[in-house]
Design a protein around this motif. Structure first.
Motif, PDB file in Angstrom:
ATOM      1  N   GLN A   6       0.764  -1.371  -0.021  1.00  0.00           N
ATOM      2  CA  GLN A   6      -0.098   0.005  -0.034  1.00  0.00           C
ATOM      3  C   GLN A   6       1.058   1.143  -0.111  1.00  0.00           C
ATOM      4  O   GLN A   6       2.294   1.124   0.341  1.00  0.00           O
ATOM      5  CB  GLN A   6      -0.929  -0.070   1.131  1.00  0.00           C
ATOM      6  N   ARG A   7       0.347   2.226  -0.663  1.00  0.00           N
ATOM      7  CA  ARG A   7       1.123   3.510  -0.578  1.00  0.00           C
ATOM      8  C   ARG A   7       0.406   4.348   0.775  1.00  0.00           C
ATOM      9  O   ARG A   7      -0.769   4.448   1.120  1.00  0.00           O
ATOM     10  CB  ARG A   7       0.676   4.347  -1.733  1.00  0.00           C
ATOM     11  N   THR A   8       1.486   4.792   1.527  1.00  0.00           N
ATOM     12  CA  THR A   8       0.957   5.690   2.602  1.00  0.00           C
ATOM     13  C   THR A   8       1.934   7.040   2.656  1.00  0.00           C
ATOM     14  O   THR A   8       2.980   7.118   1.951  1.00  0.00           O
ATOM     15  CB  THR A   8       1.345   4.907   4.050  1.00  0.00           C
ATOM     16  N   GLN A   9       1.435   7.955   3.421  1.00  0.00           N
ATOM     17  CA  GLN A   9       1.932   9.295   3.194  1.00  0.00           C
ATOM     18  C   GLN A   9       3.353   9.129   4.142  1.00  0.00           C
ATOM     19  O   GLN A   9       3.496   8.429   5.255  1.00  0.00           O
ATOM     20  CB  GLN A   9       1.209  10.129   4.213  1.00  0.00           C
ATOM     21  N   HIS A  10       4.338   9.672   3.587  1.00  0.00           N
ATOM     22  CA  HIS A  10       5.679   9.726   4.379  1.00  0.00           C
ATOM     23  C   HIS A  10       5.693  10.174   5.692  1.00  0.00           C
ATOM     24  O   HIS A  10       5.023  11.214   5.693  1.00  0.00           O
ATOM     25  CB  HIS A  10       6.880  10.631   3.274  1.00  0.00           C
ATOM     26  N   PRO A  11       6.202   9.744   6.618  1.00  0.00           N
ATOM     27  CA  PRO A  11       6.500  10.281   7.877  1.00  0.00           C
ATOM     28  C   PRO A  11       6.842  11.610   8.177  1.00  0.00           C
ATOM     29  O   PRO A  11       6.332  12.247   9.172  1.00  0.00           O
ATOM     30  CB  PRO A  11       7.062   8.965   8.631  1.00  0.00           C
ATOM     31  N   THR A  12       7.765  11.955   7.395  1.00  0.00           N
ATOM     32  CA  THR A  12       8.388  13.339   7.749  1.00  0.00           C
ATOM     33  C   THR A  12       8.091  14.209   6.508  1.00  0.00           C
ATOM     34  O   THR A  12       8.473  15.578   6.579  1.00  0.00           O
ATOM     35  CB  THR A  12       9.680  13.189   7.923  1.00  0.00           C
ATOM     36  N   ASP A  13       7.606  13.736   5.224  1.00  0.00           N
ATOM     37  CA  ASP A  13       7.484  14.541   4.157  1.00  0.00           C
ATOM     38  C   ASP A  13       5.940  14.573   3.603  1.00  0.00           C
ATOM     39  O   ASP A  13       5.542  13.469   3.108  1.00  0.00           O
ATOM     40  CB  ASP A  13       8.312  14.216   2.975  1.00  0.00           C
ATOM     41  N   ARG A  14       5.183  15.500   4.082  1.00  0.00           N
ATOM     42  CA  ARG A  14       3.673  15.413   3.801  1.00  0.00           C
ATOM     43  C   ARG A  14       3.157  15.201   2.079  1.00  0.00           C
ATOM     44  O   ARG A  14       2.395  14.791   1.761  1.00  0.00           O
ATOM     45  CB  ARG A  14       3.207  16.790   4.194  1.00  0.00           C
ATOM     46  N   ARG A  15       4.311  15.552   1.412  1.00  0.00           N
ATOM     47  CA  ARG A  15       4.076  15.533  -0.040  1.00  0.00           C
ATOM     48  C   ARG A  15       4.432  14.153  -0.451  1.00  0.00           C
ATOM     49  O   ARG A  15       4.143  13.758  -1.654  1.00  0.00           O
ATOM     50  CB  ARG A  15       4.878  16.578  -0.922  1.00  0.00           C
ATOM     51  N   GLY A  16       5.318  13.317   0.118  1.00  0.00           N
ATOM     52  CA  GLY A  16       5.747  12.210  -0.287  1.00  0.00           C
ATOM     53  C   GLY A  16       5.066  10.867   0.318  1.00  0.00           C
ATOM     54  O   GLY A  16       4.132  11.078   1.037  1.00  0.00           O
ATOM     55  N   VAL A  17       5.260  10.008  -0.464  1.00  0.00           N
ATOM     56  CA  VAL A  17       4.430   8.664  -0.164  1.00  0.00           C
ATOM     57  C   VAL A  17       5.858   7.524   0.093  1.00  0.00           C
ATOM     58  O   VAL A  17       6.747   7.642  -0.341  1.00  0.00           O
ATOM     59  CB  VAL A  17       3.662   8.198  -1.141  1.00  0.00           C
ATOM     60  N   VAL A  18       5.505   6.363   0.811  1.00  0.00           N
ATOM     61  CA  VAL A  18       6.218   5.228   0.974  1.00  0.00           C
ATOM     62  C   VAL A  18       5.415   4.257   0.726  1.00  0.00           C
ATOM     63  O   VAL A  18       4.195   4.160   0.808  1.00  0.00           O
ATOM     64  CB  VAL A  18       6.810   5.240   2.686  1.00  0.00           C
ATOM     65  N   ILE A  19       5.988   3.242   0.137  1.00  0.00           N
ATOM     66  CA  ILE A  19       5.334   1.930  -0.155  1.00  0.00           C
ATOM     67  C   ILE A  19       5.456   0.969   1.024  1.00  0.00           C
ATOM     68  O   ILE A  19       6.775   0.659   1.376  1.00  0.00           O
ATOM     69  CB  ILE A  19       5.992   1.332  -1.279  1.00  0.00           C
ATOM     70  N   VAL A  20       4.547   0.433   1.558  1.00  0.00           N
ATOM     71  CA  VAL A  20       4.617  -0.625   2.714  1.00  0.00           C
ATOM     72  C   VAL A  20       3.925  -1.749   2.318  1.00  0.00           C
ATOM     73  O   VAL A  20       3.005  -1.872   1.647  1.00  0.00           O
ATOM     74  CB  VAL A  20       3.973  -0.046   3.822  1.00  0.00           C
ATOM     75  N   PRO A  21       4.891  -3.049   2.563  1.00  0.00           N
ATOM     76  CA  PRO A  21       4.502  -4.207   2.457  1.00  0.00           C
ATOM     77  C   PRO A  21       3.066  -4.598   3.136  1.00  0.00           C
ATOM     78  O   PRO A  21       3.173  -4.311   4.354  1.00  0.00           O
ATOM     79  CB  PRO A  21       5.434  -5.180   2.512  1.00  0.00           C
ATOM     80  N   GLU A  22       2.101  -5.396   2.698  1.00  0.00           N
ATOM     81  CA  GLU A  22       1.122  -5.649   3.695  1.00  0.00           C
ATOM     82  C   GLU A  22       1.518  -6.717   4.471  1.00  0.00           C
ATOM     83  O   GLU A  22       1.933  -7.752   3.899  1.00  0.00           O
ATOM     84  CB  GLU A  22      -0.300  -6.018   2.659  1.00  0.00           C
ATOM     85  N   PRO A  23       1.183  -6.909   5.772  1.00  0.00           N
ATOM     86  CA  PRO A  23       1.403  -7.766   6.692  1.00  0.00           C
ATOM     87  C   PRO A  23       1.067  -9.336   6.137  1.00  0.00           C
ATOM     88  O   PRO A  23       1.865 -10.005   6.169  1.00  0.00           O
ATOM     89  CB  PRO A  23       0.904  -7.619   8.048  1.00  0.00           C
ATOM     90  N   ALA A  24       0.148  -9.390   5.588  1.00  0.00           N
ATOM     91  CA  ALA A  24      -0.301 -10.566   5.079  1.00  0.00           C
ATOM     92  C   ALA A  24       0.295 -11.106   4.091  1.00  0.00           C
ATOM     93  O   ALA A  24       0.705 -12.310   4.015  1.00  0.00           O
ATOM     94  CB  ALA A  24      -1.808 -10.573   4.749  1.00  0.00           C
ATOM     95  N   SER A  25       0.856 -10.387   3.131  1.00  0.00           N
ATOM     96  CA  SER A  25       1.626 -10.783   2.238  1.00  0.00           C
ATOM     97  C   SER A  25       3.334 -11.170   2.549  1.00  0.00           C
ATOM     98  O   SER A  25       3.735 -12.067   2.247  1.00  0.00           O
ATOM     99  CB  SER A  25       1.997  -9.481   1.185  1.00  0.00           C
ATOM    100  N   VAL A  26       3.528 -10.332   3.488  1.00  0.00           N
ATOM    101  CA  VAL A  26       4.831 -10.574   4.224  1.00  0.00           C
ATOM    102  C   VAL A  26       4.913 -11.906   4.840  1.00  0.00           C
ATOM    103  O   VAL A  26       5.735 -12.839   4.732  1.00  0.00           O
ATOM    104  CB  VAL A  26       5.173  -9.470   5.259  1.00  0.00           C
ATOM    105  N   GLN A  27       3.640 -12.347   5.443  1.00  0.00           N
ATOM    106  CA  GLN A  27       3.584 -13.750   6.249  1.00  0.00           C
ATOM    107  C   GLN A  27       3.577 -14.604   5.286  1.00  0.00           C
ATOM    108  O   GLN A  27       4.260 -15.704   5.335  1.00  0.00           O
ATOM    109  CB  GLN A  27       2.274 -13.398   7.041  1.00  0.00           C
ATOM    110  N   LYS A  28       2.767 -14.570   4.233  1.00  0.00           N
ATOM    111  CA  LYS A  28       2.628 -15.514   3.240  1.00  0.00           C
ATOM    112  C   LYS A  28       4.132 -15.714   2.323  1.00  0.00           C
ATOM    113  O   LYS A  28       4.493 -17.080   2.280  1.00  0.00           O
ATOM    114  CB  LYS A  28       1.745 -15.189   1.828  1.00  0.00           C
ATOM    115  N   ALA A  29       4.889 -14.654   2.160  1.00  0.00           N
ATOM    116  CA  ALA A  29       6.053 -14.842   1.562  1.00  0.00           C
ATOM    117  C   ALA A  29       7.160 -15.442   2.689  1.00  0.00           C
ATOM    118  O   ALA A  29       7.882 -16.645   1.971  1.00  0.00           O
ATOM    119  CB  ALA A  29       6.790 -13.537   1.340  1.00  0.00           C
ATOM    120  N   MET A  30       7.091 -15.079   3.924  1.00  0.00           N
ATOM    121  CA  MET A  30       8.068 -15.747   4.815  1.00  0.00           C
ATOM    122  C   MET A  30       7.502 -17.311   5.014  1.00  0.00           C
ATOM    123  O   MET A  30       8.314 -18.246   5.284  1.00  0.00           O
ATOM    124  CB  MET A  30       7.999 -14.890   6.084  1.00  0.00           C
ATOM    125  N   GLY A  31       6.219 -17.619   5.037  1.00  0.00           N
ATOM    126  CA  GLY A  31       5.790 -18.954   5.262  1.00  0.00           C
ATOM    127  C   GLY A  31       6.314 -19.869   4.031  1.00  0.00           C
ATOM    128  O   GLY A  31       6.345 -21.017   4.068  1.00  0.00           O
TER     129      GLY A  31
END
Length: 167
Positions: A99-124
């Protein structure tokens, strides 16, 4: 069983098959080559499990290993253009892996965050293989493990010396 000289030739090509053209190497070197092939096969398996293409899988690997990333950083890590990265992120978001989320320190920026369920599936999918490989070391005493470690470290060094501009 005897084989005619022509039996070792590629059909219709008049040249030896690629395997016959490889330089003779010792068994551990052959095993490293085999390891690299199986590693590619395993990576393709993980991609199928996550229903992503190889580039999207690379992006997921970076997000899982390094955490949330800006699109620019992800682009740099993948070695692709920012436009191509936008397409990768669009696909990952569409299938629910990020998901795209707002950058924690730059209001104009975004960060790409892996979804926990996808991380869990990959790690599984990945962790049983990693733990299996790690468990193989238990078959060797400490001295043998030290030799194996030294050998693999040297192999990595050799690989790195043959990569231009390696980080």
């Amino acid at each position: 069983m005897t084989t005619s000289p022509d039996a070792a030739m590629s059909p219709g090509a008049g040249t030896p098959p690629v395997a016959a053209q490889r330089p003779a190497v010792r068994r551990p070197t052959e095993l490293i080559r085999d390891f690299l092939t199986v590693s590619e096969d395993f990576e393709a398996h993980v991609g199928r499990e996550l229903t992503v293409n190889p580039t999207d899988l690379q992006a997921m690997e970076h997000l899982i290993m390094h955490g949330p990333s800006s699109p620019t950083e992800l682009s740099r890590r993948l070695g692709i253009s920012t436009a191509a990265t936008t397409a990768v992120v669009d696909r990952l978001v569409a299938v629910g892996h990020a998901q795209r989320t707002q950058h924690p320190t730059d209001r104009r920026g975004v960060v790409i965050v892996p979804e926990p369920a996808s991380v869990q599936k990959a790690m599984g999918t990945i962790m049983p293989m990693i733990m299996g490989v790690d468990g193989v070391l238990d078959e060797f005493d400490e001295e043998q493990q030290a030799v194996i470690t030294a050998y693999l470290q040297r192999v990595l060094e050799v690989y790195r010396t043959h990569i231009p501009d390696a980080e």
